[in-house]
Write a protein that holds these residues in place. Structure first.
Motif, PDB file in Angstrom:
ATOM      1  N   GLY B 541       0.720  -1.186  -0.168  1.00 16.06           N
ATOM      2  CA  GLY B 541       0.060   0.272   0.243  1.00 16.06           C
ATOM      3  C   GLY B 541       0.728   1.153  -0.039  1.00 16.06           C
ATOM      4  O   GLY B 541       2.228   1.082   0.060  1.00 16.06           O
ATOM      5  N   GLY B 542       0.157   2.189   0.017  1.00 16.21           N
ATOM      6  CA  GLY B 542       1.058   3.495   0.175  1.00 16.21           C
ATOM      7  C   GLY B 542       1.052   3.783  -0.636  1.00 16.21           C
ATOM      8  O   GLY B 542       3.225   5.105  -0.941  1.00 16.21           O
ATOM      9  N   GLY B 543       0.944   3.490  -2.323  1.00 16.79           N
ATOM     10  CA  GLY B 543       2.319   3.756  -3.062  1.00 16.79           C
ATOM     11  C   GLY B 543       3.623   3.599  -3.927  1.00 16.79           C
ATOM     12  O   GLY B 543       3.883   3.452  -4.759  1.00 16.79           O
ATOM     13  N   ALA B 544       3.235   2.024  -2.965  1.00 15.51           N
ATOM     14  CA  ALA B 544       4.863   1.258  -2.663  1.00 15.51           C
ATOM     15  C   ALA B 544       4.910   0.752  -4.744  1.00 15.51           C
ATOM     16  O   ALA B 544       6.533   0.569  -5.149  1.00 15.51           O
ATOM     17  N   GLU B 545       3.671   0.297  -4.696  1.00 19.91           N
ATOM     18  CA  GLU B 545       3.461  -0.367  -6.283  1.00 19.91           C
ATOM     19  C   GLU B 545       4.058   0.684  -7.480  1.00 19.91           C
ATOM     20  O   GLU B 545       4.518   0.330  -8.640  1.00 19.91           O
ATOM     21  N   LEU B 546       3.776   2.004  -7.438  1.00 18.13           N
ATOM     22  CA  LEU B 546       3.798   2.873  -7.946  1.00 18.13           C
ATOM     23  C   LEU B 546       5.803   3.306  -7.939  1.00 18.13           C
ATOM     24  O   LEU B 546       6.231   3.781  -8.598  1.00 18.13           O
ATOM     25  N   LEU B 547       6.172   3.256  -6.490  1.00 13.83           N
ATOM     26  CA  LEU B 547       7.411   3.186  -6.225  1.00 13.83           C
ATOM     27  C   LEU B 547       8.276   2.242  -7.360  1.00 13.83           C
ATOM     28  O   LEU B 547       9.629   2.212  -7.702  1.00 13.83           O
ATOM     29  N   LEU B 548       7.728   1.597  -7.126  1.00 13.76           N
ATOM     30  CA  LEU B 548       8.426   0.589  -7.944  1.00 13.76           C
ATOM     31  C   LEU B 548       8.435   0.691  -9.385  1.00 13.76           C
ATOM     32  O   LEU B 548       9.503   0.030  -9.925  1.00 13.76           O
ATOM     33  N   ASN B 549       7.672   1.164  -9.660  1.00 11.80           N
ATOM     34  CA  ASN B 549       7.177   0.905 -11.109  1.00 11.80           C
ATOM     35  C   ASN B 549       7.813   2.309 -11.916  1.00 11.80           C
ATOM     36  O   ASN B 549       9.215   1.937 -12.454  1.00 11.80           O
ATOM     37  N   LEU B 550       8.855   3.205 -10.778  1.00 13.85           N
ATOM     38  CA  LEU B 550       9.415   4.810 -11.339  1.00 13.85           C
ATOM     39  C   LEU B 550      10.830   3.631 -11.311  1.00 13.85           C
ATOM     40  O   LEU B 550      11.566   3.998 -11.560  1.00 13.85           O
ATOM     41  N   THR B 551      10.619   2.939 -10.378  1.00 16.18           N
ATOM     42  CA  THR B 551      12.412   2.453  -9.504  1.00 16.18           C
ATOM     43  C   THR B 551      12.949   1.698 -10.901  1.00 16.18           C
ATOM     44  O   THR B 551      14.274   1.472 -11.207  1.00 16.18           O
ATOM     45  N   PHE B 552      11.524   0.959 -11.187  1.00 18.67           N
ATOM     46  CA  PHE B 552      12.226  -0.421 -12.413  1.00 18.67           C
ATOM     47  C   PHE B 552      12.630   0.423 -13.850  1.00 18.67           C
ATOM     48  O   PHE B 552      13.510  -0.054 -14.426  1.00 18.67           O
ATOM     49  N   ILE B 553      12.159   1.395 -14.133  1.00 22.95           N
ATOM     50  CA  ILE B 553      12.178   2.826 -14.926  1.00 22.95           C
ATOM     51  C   ILE B 553      13.603   3.053 -14.775  1.00 22.95           C
ATOM     52  O   ILE B 553      14.596   2.934 -15.979  1.00 22.95           O
ATOM     53  N   ALA B 554      13.746   3.802 -13.451  1.00 27.67           N
ATOM     54  CA  ALA B 554      15.010   4.664 -13.589  1.00 27.67           C
ATOM     55  C   ALA B 554      16.329   3.502 -13.734  1.00 27.67           C
ATOM     56  O   ALA B 554      17.244   3.558 -14.225  1.00 27.67           O
TER      57      ALA B 554
END
Lengths: 70, 678
Positions: B541-554
């Motif tokens: 929760g808490g946007g960790a999935e979005l953090l993972l998406n952005l980290t993947f791209i980075a």
């Protein structure tokens, strides 16, 4: 995050880069180097039209024929 | 690819020419502040549309890209100009759309000697080669919508784009070219060999020999290919078996089974001993009872010894009769002085008599019982000792059983057995294929020898130069073969390693920030998700999935850039890397994750643009300030509420600015202002 932990991550990243560089250098045989040159030629000509493709083939042939296989 | 500037005109909310200059290098971050519906998404889409001709999935009213007039009409024309550098060449891309024409018009110019040289006849194709349309969405996107690009239905295109970005496309094309060239060399050999054959029958025999050799060669390659597939299958299955077949859990199961068997054995032993004990008691019941009874009898006798005298009345009468007769039974004279003496004698006599009788009755049986009871007690103690020993062992095993139960983990035996069966089947196939390969190799050798004989049989008639050429060509083909094998193996290995490398780098980056104890997993198809300690996918929760998406791209960009910087990939020459341009990058992400996401993205890219609302700006301002090279604010006018107080304030460099104005005299529109000009 503590300073120690930060240093730990920095070290981990540094060792990863070193590990990868060492792995790649060990793997770079004459064949790999030749393939690298060929891929670079393909890439360089990727944005050009097909009229220059024959030139690409000629360059590749030269690289292959010059390769010494042990 | 490095962006220089972009100009939009008549585009969505932007009526007038609006220009953004992008920065790169030491301060690679361009920031555009804007409130909802101000025009952030419009600017992201201008960039995306200019390059690809498409808009992002979240843009509303995608059919209407023109600036809208308050009366409901539109500008009827829009234009986006993008200036960028790629591979050392400066380009100008211009895309226009007019209401009266169907579809947009795209023009691309290369800057040479200060002049614009049009790229023709296919500017769209060249642009697509610079940044493939399928990849653009991974560089220009809105934070919340990114999951759509990797989601269901996008798997294949996502994987292809990653391969392009990391240079696999170029490597594949290089290997394809090598295969084409090898084929051409083989054809040339066949042509030369035909020339060497003079007679028709020789040529026929020769062609047949060649055909036979090719057929065997094909069969050999097919068998080798199948063997490789089975080897891969075995490797995968064995890896899975290793993963499933946890030795600790297995040991727990074995130990648990052993404990259960031991508990069962000890329980049986305990019951048997209790049974034997009971039999012993039954066997000696009479003796035990008798002993007990005589113990009680003894007590009674002892008690009655003291009171077992003749009743006093009878004694007194007897003594008086004797005194009256004045002569004792023994003949002695008696008088009153002898009374006490008589009393004492009678008492002694009666006591001895009773005592003798009772003691005789008491002693004989009790000796038998005592002997029996003594034997019983020895045996009984032995049973007690054995029982105690067995019960101690039982307690120990019960304790062990509970301990092993705690370590027990369900092993999917069915799946394991299925995998083992697959391995067995595949190994059987491999064994057969190894035999086939050996057979084909032998046949191939024979076929080659036959061809050699046919060729040498006519050596006197043949041109030396042609035979030399064939030899040269054969040597060259061997080199092609070698390069193709090495290239294929390299590609296969690198593809597998890349997903693992990405996962490792993502986890190193995330470990610094993630508030939950999860790890990211990246599959061979570049699908990625969080897994828990048990290795199974888990929700966060808490946007960790979005953090993972952005980290993947980075991390993807970082990996591609590392290849650019170090040329470490060898065959994997760098693919295309575009600057990251992200609208509302942090979506609904928790505030504490937002600086982390910004830091990870900035560390990976050498040019990046964030289109931010004020809430996101507040969360990351301190983190990104040092890397910001350019800053803009979108102002928007709403003429529907003339005179209303300006709203949506944002504080920049300590000064407050209102992004929404209500000037009734002006039309509804947005415009961009460089912060330095505020």
């Amino acid at each position: 995050m503590s300073k120690n932990l930060e240093q730990e991550f920095a070290d981990a990243l540094a060792s990863l880069s070193a590990e990868e560089a060492q792995k790649v250098s060990l793997e770079m045989t004459a064949e790999h180097k030749a393939l690298g040159k060929i891929a670079a030629i393909v890439r360089k000509n990727f944005y050009t039209d097909s009229s220059r493709k024959s030139n690409v083939r000629q360059q590749i042939e030269e690289i292959v024929e010059g390769l010494e296989i042990k | 690819m490095i962006l220089d500037y972009m100009e939009v005109e008549g585009w969505r909310q932007f009526r007038d020419i609006t220009r953004i200059d992008f920065v790169s290098g030491e301060k690679p971050l361009t920031i555009v502040h804007g409130e909802n519906s101000g025009g952030k998404t419009a600017l992201l889409n201008a960039l995306y549309w200019c390059i690809t001709g498409d808009t992002t999935p979240r843009l509303d009213r995608t059919k209407n890209l023109f600036y809208h007039t308050p009366s409901g009409g539109d500008s009827g024309k829009c234009k986006v100009t993008l200036s960028f550098e790629h591979e050392g060449v400066d380009y100008h891309a211009i895309r226009t759309l007019e209401a009266k024409t169907k579809g947009s018009v795209f023009k691309l110019f290369a800057v040479k000697d200060g002049h614009l040289k049009p790229i023709e006849p296919s500017p769209e194709l060249t642009m697509d080669r610079i940044l493939p349309k399928g990849m653009a969405k991974y560089f220009f996107f809105d934070g919340e919508g990114f999951h759509r690009t990797k989601g269901k239905g996008n798997g294949s295109s996502f994987k292809d784009s990653i391969k392009t970005m990391l240079g696999f496309d170029f490597a594949e094309e290089a290997i394809d070219l090598l295969k084409q060239l090898r084929k051409a060399k083989k054809s040339e050999i066949e042509k030369h060999r035909s020339e060497l054959m003079e007679s028709e029958s020789e040529q026929k025999d020769y062609r047949e020999a060649i055909d036979t050799r090719d057929q065997i060669d094909d069969a050999l390659k097919k068998a080798q290919g199948e063997k490789r597939q089975f080897d891969d299958l075995i490797e995968q299955a064995e890896s899975k078996i290793k993963e499933l077949d946890d030795p600790e859990a297995k040991r727990a199961q074995v130990e648990l089974d052993r404990c259960k068997r031991e508990i069962k054995r000890l329980t049986g032993e305990e019951q048997e001993l209790v049974g034997q004990q009971n039999s012993l008691i039954s066997k000696h019941a009479v003796a035990l009872f008798g002993k007990k009874l005589f113990d009680l009898g003894g007590e009674i006798i002892d008690k009655h010894r003291e009171v077992g005298k003749l009743p006093a009345d009878y004694s007194d009468t007897f003594i008086r009769d004797l005194l009256d007769s004045k002569i004792c039974m023994c003949g002695r004279d008696l008088d009153e002085t002898h009374r006490e003496k008589l009393n004492s004698m009678i008492s002694k006599a009666t006591n001895r008599l009773i005592d003798r009788r009772l003691t005789k009755a008491h002693i004989d049986p009790i000796r038998e019982y005592e002997a029996a009871v003594k034997g019983f007690q020895t045996d009984y103690q032995s049973y007690l000792n054995q029982l105690s020993n067995v019960r101690d062992q039982l307690q120990e095993q019960l304790k062990l059983r509970d301990e092993w139960k705690g370590k027990q983990r369900d092993i999917d035996e069915e799946k394991l057995n299925s995998l083992r069966k697959r391995v067995d089947d595949a190994e059987a196939q491999v064994t057969q294929l190894v035999r086939d390969i050996a057979k084909y190799e032998l046949l191939l050798e024979e076929a080659r020898n036959r061809i050699g004989r046919l060729e040498s049989g006519n050596s006197s008639k043949r041109d030396e130069a042609v035979r030399n050429r064939i030899e040269v060509l054969n040597n060259v083909i061997a080199k092609y073969d070698r390069l193709i094998i090495v290239g294929d193996e390299f590609m296969k290995q690198r593809l597998a390693e890349t997903s693992m490398e990405l996962a490792r780098n993502i986890n190193i980056s995330l470990a610094k920030y993630l508030a939950v104890p999860h790890r990211a997993k990246v599959t061979a198809d570049y699908d990625y998700y969080f897994v828990g300690a048990d290795g199974k996918p888990t929700a966060t929760g808490g946007g960790a999935e979005l953090l993972l998406n952005l980290t993947f791209i980075a991390e993807l960009v970082r990996l591609a850039r590392r290849r650019v910087d170090s040329d470490a990939g060898g065959l994997l020459v760098p693919g295309t890397i575009a600057p990251l341009t992200i609208d509302a990058p942090f979506g609904e992400m928790d505030v504490h994750y937002q600086p982390a996401a910004a830091e990870i993205l900035l560390s990976a890219s050498n040019q990046i643009t964030f289109l931010l609302s004020s809430s996101h700006w507040r969360a990351i301002e301190a983190t990104i300030k040092g890397q910001m090279g350019k800053e803009y604010v979108i102002f928007a006018n709403n003429p529907d509420k003339p005179g209303a107080t300006p709203s949506h304030p944002i504080t920049i460099a300590g000064k407050e600015h209102h992004q929404r104005l209500y000037d009734g005299g002006d039309v509804e529109r947005s415009w961009l202002v460089d912060v330095e000009e505020l």
